[in-house]
Design a protein around this motif. Structure first.
Motif, PDB file in Angstrom:
ATOM      1  N   VAL A 199      -1.177  54.401  39.917  1.00  0.00           N
ATOM      2  CA  VAL A 199      -2.266  54.926  40.750  1.00  0.00           C
ATOM      3  C   VAL A 199      -2.248  54.251  42.127  1.00  0.00           C
ATOM      4  CG1 VAL A 199      -4.765  55.234  40.964  1.00  0.00           C
ATOM      5  CG2 VAL A 199      -3.663  55.446  38.728  1.00  0.00           C
ATOM      6  N   ILE A 200      -1.941  52.956  42.150  1.00  0.00           N
ATOM      7  CA  ILE A 200      -1.849  52.240  43.433  1.00  0.00           C
ATOM      8  C   ILE A 200      -0.794  52.890  44.324  1.00  0.00           C
ATOM      9  CG2 ILE A 200      -1.141  50.076  44.539  1.00  0.00           C
ATOM     10  CD1 ILE A 200      -2.353  48.607  42.130  1.00  0.00           C
ATOM     11  N   ALA A 201       0.386  53.144  43.769  1.00  0.00           N
ATOM     12  CA  ALA A 201       1.466  53.758  44.552  1.00  0.00           C
ATOM     13  C   ALA A 201       1.066  55.149  45.028  1.00  0.00           C
ATOM     14  CB  ALA A 201       2.739  53.823  43.722  1.00  0.00           C
ATOM     15  N   GLN A 202       0.353  55.882  44.180  1.00  0.00           N
ATOM     16  CA  GLN A 202      -0.085  57.228  44.553  1.00  0.00           C
ATOM     17  C   GLN A 202      -1.059  57.186  45.722  1.00  0.00           C
ATOM     18  OE1 GLN A 202      -1.443  59.722  41.280  1.00  0.00           O
ATOM     19  NE2 GLN A 202      -2.974  60.683  42.604  1.00  0.00           N
ATOM     20  N   GLU A 203      -2.042  56.268  45.661  1.00  0.00           N
ATOM     21  CA  GLU A 203      -3.028  56.183  46.734  1.00  0.00           C
ATOM     22  C   GLU A 203      -2.438  55.560  47.999  1.00  0.00           C
ATOM     23  OE1 GLU A 203      -5.642  57.740  46.734  1.00  0.00           O
ATOM     24  OE2 GLU A 203      -5.881  58.203  44.613  1.00  0.00           O
ATOM     25  N   ASP A 204      -1.445  54.703  47.835  1.00  0.00           N
ATOM     26  CA  ASP A 204      -0.713  54.148  48.975  1.00  0.00           C
ATOM     27  C   ASP A 204      -0.060  55.293  49.742  1.00  0.00           C
ATOM     28  OD1 ASP A 204       0.996  52.820  50.729  1.00  0.00           O
ATOM     29  OD2 ASP A 204       1.600  51.312  49.272  1.00  0.00           O
ATOM     30  N   MET A 205       0.657  56.152  49.007  1.00  0.00           N
ATOM     31  CA  MET A 205       1.304  57.302  49.621  1.00  0.00           C
ATOM     32  C   MET A 205       0.284  58.239  50.244  1.00  0.00           C
ATOM     33  SD  MET A 205       4.059  58.916  50.362  1.00  0.00           S
ATOM     34  CE  MET A 205       4.225  60.497  51.166  1.00  0.00           C
ATOM     35  N   ASN A 206      -0.835  58.454  49.551  1.00  0.00           N
ATOM     36  CA  ASN A 206      -1.858  59.368  50.054  1.00  0.00           C
ATOM     37  C   ASN A 206      -2.441  58.894  51.383  1.00  0.00           C
ATOM     38  OD1 ASN A 206      -1.514  61.018  47.846  1.00  0.00           O
ATOM     39  ND2 ASN A 206      -3.298  60.262  46.736  1.00  0.00           N
ATOM     40  N   LEU A 207      -2.568  57.583  51.555  1.00  0.00           N
ATOM     41  CA  LEU A 207      -3.079  57.051  52.818  1.00  0.00           C
ATOM     42  C   LEU A 207      -2.097  57.343  53.955  1.00  0.00           C
ATOM     43  CD1 LEU A 207      -4.978  55.415  54.616  1.00  0.00           C
ATOM     44  CD2 LEU A 207      -3.878  53.326  53.759  1.00  0.00           C
ATOM     45  N   HIS A 208      -0.827  57.071  53.720  1.00  0.00           N
ATOM     46  CA  HIS A 208       0.175  57.323  54.754  1.00  0.00           C
ATOM     47  C   HIS A 208       0.274  58.819  55.075  1.00  0.00           C
ATOM     48  CE1 HIS A 208       1.873  53.300  55.224  1.00  0.00           C
ATOM     49  NE2 HIS A 208       1.687  53.143  53.926  1.00  0.00           N
ATOM     50  N   LYS A 209       0.218  59.649  54.037  1.00  0.00           N
ATOM     51  CA  LYS A 209       0.300  61.092  54.263  1.00  0.00           C
ATOM     52  C   LYS A 209      -0.929  61.578  55.030  1.00  0.00           C
ATOM     53  CE  LYS A 209       0.977  65.535  51.988  1.00  0.00           C
ATOM     54  NZ  LYS A 209       1.126  66.259  50.693  1.00  0.00           N
ATOM     55  N   ALA A 210      -2.092  61.000  54.729  1.00  0.00           N
ATOM     56  CA  ALA A 210      -3.316  61.392  55.435  1.00  0.00           C
ATOM     57  C   ALA A 210      -3.183  61.109  56.926  1.00  0.00           C
ATOM     58  CB  ALA A 210      -4.518  60.651  54.854  1.00  0.00           C
ATOM     59  N   ILE A 211      -2.605  59.961  57.265  1.00  0.00           N
ATOM     60  CA  ILE A 211      -2.432  59.613  58.682  1.00  0.00           C
ATOM     61  C   ILE A 211      -1.512  60.621  59.366  1.00  0.00           C
ATOM     62  CG2 ILE A 211      -1.510  57.872  60.266  1.00  0.00           C
ATOM     63  CD1 ILE A 211      -2.389  55.754  58.174  1.00  0.00           C
ATOM     64  N   VAL A 212      -0.424  60.979  58.691  1.00  0.00           N
ATOM     65  CA  VAL A 212       0.506  61.963  59.263  1.00  0.00           C
ATOM     66  C   VAL A 212      -0.189  63.314  59.432  1.00  0.00           C
ATOM     67  CG1 VAL A 212       2.631  63.260  58.865  1.00  0.00           C
ATOM     68  CG2 VAL A 212       2.567  60.805  58.395  1.00  0.00           C
ATOM     69  N   THR A 213      -0.923  63.731  58.403  1.00  0.00           N
ATOM     70  CA  THR A 213      -1.601  65.023  58.457  1.00  0.00           C
ATOM     71  C   THR A 213      -2.646  65.064  59.568  1.00  0.00           C
ATOM     72  OG1 THR A 213      -1.272  65.322  56.069  1.00  0.00           O
ATOM     73  CG2 THR A 213      -2.950  66.686  57.119  1.00  0.00           C
ATOM     74  N   LEU A 214      -3.364  63.957  59.748  1.00  0.00           N
ATOM     75  CA  LEU A 214      -4.417  63.893  60.762  1.00  0.00           C
ATOM     76  C   LEU A 214      -3.865  63.878  62.183  1.00  0.00           C
ATOM     77  CD1 LEU A 214      -6.759  61.313  59.002  1.00  0.00           C
ATOM     78  CD2 LEU A 214      -7.324  63.698  59.517  1.00  0.00           C
ATOM     79  N   SER A 215      -2.553  63.741  62.321  1.00  0.00           N
ATOM     80  CA  SER A 215      -1.954  63.751  63.657  1.00  0.00           C
ATOM     81  C   SER A 215      -2.082  65.121  64.318  1.00  0.00           C
ATOM     82  CB  SER A 215      -0.476  63.359  63.588  1.00  0.00           C
ATOM     83  OG  SER A 215       0.289  64.401  62.981  1.00  0.00           O
ATOM     84  N   ASN A 216      -2.267  66.162  63.476  1.00  0.00           N
ATOM     85  CA  ASN A 216      -2.346  67.541  63.990  1.00  0.00           C
ATOM     86  C   ASN A 216      -1.080  67.942  64.751  1.00  0.00           C
ATOM     87  OD1 ASN A 216      -4.801  68.057  62.871  1.00  0.00           O
ATOM     88  ND2 ASN A 216      -5.967  68.038  64.770  1.00  0.00           N
ATOM     89  N   HIS A 217       0.033  67.332  64.355  1.00  0.00           N
ATOM     90  CA  HIS A 217       1.331  67.612  64.994  1.00  0.00           C
ATOM     91  C   HIS A 217       2.166  68.375  63.960  1.00  0.00           C
ATOM     92  CE1 HIS A 217       5.219  67.086  66.834  1.00  0.00           C
ATOM     93  NE2 HIS A 217       4.765  66.277  67.792  1.00  0.00           N
ATOM     94  N   ARG A 218       2.221  69.707  64.112  1.00  0.00           N
ATOM     95  CA  ARG A 218       2.823  70.537  63.078  1.00  0.00           C
ATOM     96  C   ARG A 218       4.269  70.163  62.770  1.00  0.00           C
ATOM     97  NH1 ARG A 218       5.866  75.050  63.295  1.00  0.00           N
ATOM     98  NH2 ARG A 218       5.492  75.325  65.539  1.00  0.00           N
ATOM     99  N   ARG A 219       5.066  69.964  63.796  1.00  0.00           N
ATOM    100  CA  ARG A 219       6.484  69.666  63.564  1.00  0.00           C
ATOM    101  C   ARG A 219       6.665  68.283  62.929  1.00  0.00           C
ATOM    102  NH1 ARG A 219       6.368  73.166  67.801  1.00  0.00           N
ATOM    103  NH2 ARG A 219       7.947  74.836  67.804  1.00  0.00           N
ATOM    104  N   LEU A 220       5.825  67.336  63.305  1.00  0.00           N
ATOM    105  CA  LEU A 220       5.879  66.021  62.682  1.00  0.00           C
ATOM    106  C   LEU A 220       5.542  66.121  61.198  1.00  0.00           C
ATOM    107  CD1 LEU A 220       5.933  62.919  62.563  1.00  0.00           C
ATOM    108  CD2 LEU A 220       3.600  62.926  63.487  1.00  0.00           C
ATOM    109  N   ILE A 221       4.506  66.872  60.898  1.00  0.00           N
ATOM    110  CA  ILE A 221       4.094  67.057  59.501  1.00  0.00           C
ATOM    111  C   ILE A 221       5.200  67.730  58.693  1.00  0.00           C
ATOM    112  CG2 ILE A 221       2.435  68.244  58.008  1.00  0.00           C
ATOM    113  CD1 ILE A 221       0.384  67.908  60.332  1.00  0.00           C
ATOM    114  N   GLU A 222       5.853  68.718  59.294  1.00  0.00           N
ATOM    115  CA  GLU A 222       6.941  69.413  58.597  1.00  0.00           C
ATOM    116  C   GLU A 222       8.110  68.477  58.324  1.00  0.00           C
ATOM    117  OE1 GLU A 222       7.836  72.691  61.109  1.00  0.00           O
ATOM    118  OE2 GLU A 222       6.167  73.936  60.390  1.00  0.00           O
ATOM    119  N   GLN A 223       8.471  67.644  59.299  1.00  0.00           N
ATOM    120  CA  GLN A 223       9.571  66.701  59.109  1.00  0.00           C
ATOM    121  C   GLN A 223       9.231  65.675  58.027  1.00  0.00           C
ATOM    122  OE1 GLN A 223      12.696  66.885  60.481  1.00  0.00           O
ATOM    123  NE2 GLN A 223      11.899  68.861  61.175  1.00  0.00           N
TER     124      GLN A 223
END
Length: 233
Positions: free
Chosen positions: A140-164
């Motif tokens: 669960v720790i690893a899952q939430e660790d990943m979720n935090l990093h993914k949330a930051i990427v998603t919140l960038s609102n940069h479509r191409r960055l998110i796709e990469q």
């Protein structure tokens, strides 16, 4: 029109059998039920998942695109492994992508200081990571660790960055599981992310970029060294 009869209800997601089969296999790999390096055959997995060989073959190709499976000519299919070089490639690539995401999110925090702005989502994701660390369940720790990093990427609102980032997302999940497994005290994982989150919530672009890059480089170097020792052994 009587609006009293209109409700917020999610629509049914129509997914092909091939997509569902890929989901089952992906979940099994990410959870460790199918170990890294395992050799898979179409007949074996078709029987276990309960679908045709053609469906499994399509699912296998999808997982190859995600980097979770490797197709070996004249041999079959093998689940990815994580070598020292793989870890180096992932953490250096993550450092670049997540540094950019951190800069963009810090800008958004500064420009959108509202209740529904990015600060709320970051705070919630970090709170879930801290809660997971307090309970000590490594998966669960690893899952939430990943979720935090993914949330930051998603919140960038940069479509191409998110796709990469999505192209390496599942490989990064395995990388984070391997990296977090080396940390004896879960509170250290909270400490690793605290400077990043603080900088983001304060809208400090340069600090957010520096802390994001430093986190990836320090923890990445530790994992690479560990994997090198395993290779030598």
């Amino acid at each position: 029109m009587d609006t009293s009869s209109i409700f917020t209800v999610k629509k049914v997601q129509k997914r092909t059998t091939e997509a569902q089969a890929a989901d089952r296999l992906r979940d099994a790999i990410l959870s460790g039920d199918i170990p890294l390096g395992a050799r898979l055959t179409e007949i074996q997995m078709a029987e276990q998942v309960g679908v045709s060989r053609g469906t499994i073959r399509t699912a296998f190709h999808q997982l190859v695109q995600e980097g979770l499976l490797v197709q070996v000519p004249y041999t079959g299919w093998t689940v990815m492994t994580l070598s020292a070089h793989d870890a180096w490639e992932l953490y250096t690539l993550r450092a670049s992508l997540e540094a950019l995401a951190s800069r963009l999110v810090a800008q958004r925090v500064r420009n959108e200081p509202t209740a529904d702005g990015p600060s709320t989502a970051i705070t919630s994701a970090f709170a879930r990571l801290k809660a997971a660390c307090s309970k000590g369940n490594k998966r669960v720790i690893a899952q939430e660790d990943m979720n935090l990093h993914k949330a930051i990427v998603t919140l960038s609102n940069h479509r191409r960055l998110i796709e990469q980032y999505s192209l390496i997302e599942h490989q990064v999940r395995i990388y984070i599981q391997s990296s977090d497994a080396l940390v004896l005290d879960p509170d250290e994982i909270v400490g690793q992310h605290d400077p990043i989150v603080r900088a983001l919530l304060q809208g400090e672009e340069d600090a957010a970029v520096a802390f994001a890059a430093r986190h990836n480089e320090l923890e990445g170097a530790i994992l690479v060294e560990h994997l090198q020792k395993l290779d030598q052994a």
